[in-house]
Enzyme design. Sequence first.
Site, short mmCIF file in Angstrom:
data_model
loop_
_atom_site.label_atom_id
_atom_site.label_comp_id
_atom_site.label_asym_id
_atom_site.label_seq_id
_atom_site.Cartn_x
_atom_site.Cartn_y
_atom_site.Cartn_z
N THR A 15 0.72 -1.19 -0.02
CA THR A 15 -0.08 -0.04 -0.06
C THR A 15 0.76 1.25 -0.01
O THR A 15 0.51 2.19 -0.91
CB THR A 15 -1.02 0.11 1.30
OG1 THR A 15 -1.57 -1.28 1.33
CG2 THR A 15 -1.87 1.16 0.93
N LYS A 18 8.24 3.82 1.49
CA LYS A 18 9.05 4.82 2.41
C LYS A 18 10.37 5.09 1.50
O LYS A 18 10.80 4.45 0.76
CB LYS A 18 9.41 4.28 3.66
CG LYS A 18 9.88 2.98 3.80
CD LYS A 18 9.94 2.48 5.17
CE LYS A 18 10.31 1.03 5.38
NZ LYS A 18 9.96 0.52 6.79
N TYR A 88 20.59 -20.26 5.05
CA TYR A 88 19.39 -20.11 5.07
C TYR A 88 19.04 -21.44 3.91
O TYR A 88 19.45 -21.49 2.79
CB TYR A 88 18.44 -19.00 4.68
CG TYR A 88 17.06 -18.93 5.00
CD1 TYR A 88 16.92 -18.84 6.49
CD2 TYR A 88 16.05 -18.79 4.18
CE1 TYR A 88 15.29 -18.72 6.91
CE2 TYR A 88 14.62 -18.63 4.68
CZ TYR A 88 14.32 -18.49 5.80
OH TYR A 88 13.14 -18.33 6.30
N ASP A 97 13.06 -7.90 2.72
CA ASP A 97 12.94 -6.74 3.61
C ASP A 97 13.52 -7.42 4.91
O ASP A 97 14.17 -6.64 5.72
CB ASP A 97 11.34 -6.65 4.22
CG ASP A 97 10.61 -7.79 4.34
OD1 ASP A 97 11.07 -9.02 3.92
OD2 ASP A 97 9.50 -7.77 5.11
N ARG A 98 13.54 -8.83 5.17
CA ARG A 98 14.28 -9.38 6.36
C ARG A 98 15.74 -9.34 6.17
O ARG A 98 16.76 -8.90 7.02
CB ARG A 98 14.19 -10.68 6.47
CG ARG A 98 12.65 -10.86 7.04
CD ARG A 98 12.11 -12.49 6.96
NE ARG A 98 12.92 -13.26 8.02
CZ ARG A 98 12.62 -14.67 8.05
NH1 ARG A 98 12.01 -15.31 7.14
NH2 ARG A 98 13.55 -15.36 8.99
#
EC number: 2.7.1.33
Length: 243
Positions: A15, A18, A88, A97-98
């Site tokens: 939505t 930034k 990972y 984002d992580r």
Amino acid sequence: MRRIYMNLAIDSGNTYSKIGWFDENRLVRYVTGLRFDEMVAAVSKEPGEKIIFSSVSYSPDDFRSALQLNVPVLRLSNSTPMPIGVSYETPQTLGVDRLAAAAGANSLFPGSDLIVIDAGTCITYDLIDAEGVFQGGAIAPGLKMRLKAMHHFTKRLPLIEEPQEAGLIGKSTVKAMQSGAVNGMAREIEGMIGAYREQYEDARVLMCGGDVSFFESRLKLPIFAVPELVLIGLNRILQYNDV
């Protein structure tokens, strides 16, 4: 005359977007809560020499076409070279984002074990070790998700759109739901930090995300609240790739 900064970091969500404006490692300023057209207008007004663009909704082509500036744009993806190691099992599923938050934390506290907590739609807990390797972590429902789930999976509990400050003992159903979501999540955060520190006893804790303000003063353990952590990490990734 518009000012041209060295680097721009853009995090565009489902939505809102930034933006962070950087001179080398220094975050000059940042803005949040921008719609796509507002984000494009802000970047056009104060462009950067280089841009890193992370988005779950828009492609770099959408962005370049709307921006109409001849500026190098790095799109963050799972295949982007990282300034930190990644241990990972399914890196292709790891949210960028992580990774950005982890890179930001490591740039602020290199050589330290780090617990990064991002309190957004989901709350994520990630461990970056002192060698600068992302080890993985945990994903749990975020604050608004918990409130919505109580309404969705029951017949009589109301829908609470926005979380509010909550005392421990709720004197109404709405206040009891608020208490369960806010205070329960705060205790979860403290418990998760304690569990991580059983393995990494000197780990520093950094917290970011839209709901960080609900928990910064509620937690009994010391944390570093860094709302702009993802932007700091994006800038570090952009520097590392030297586009």
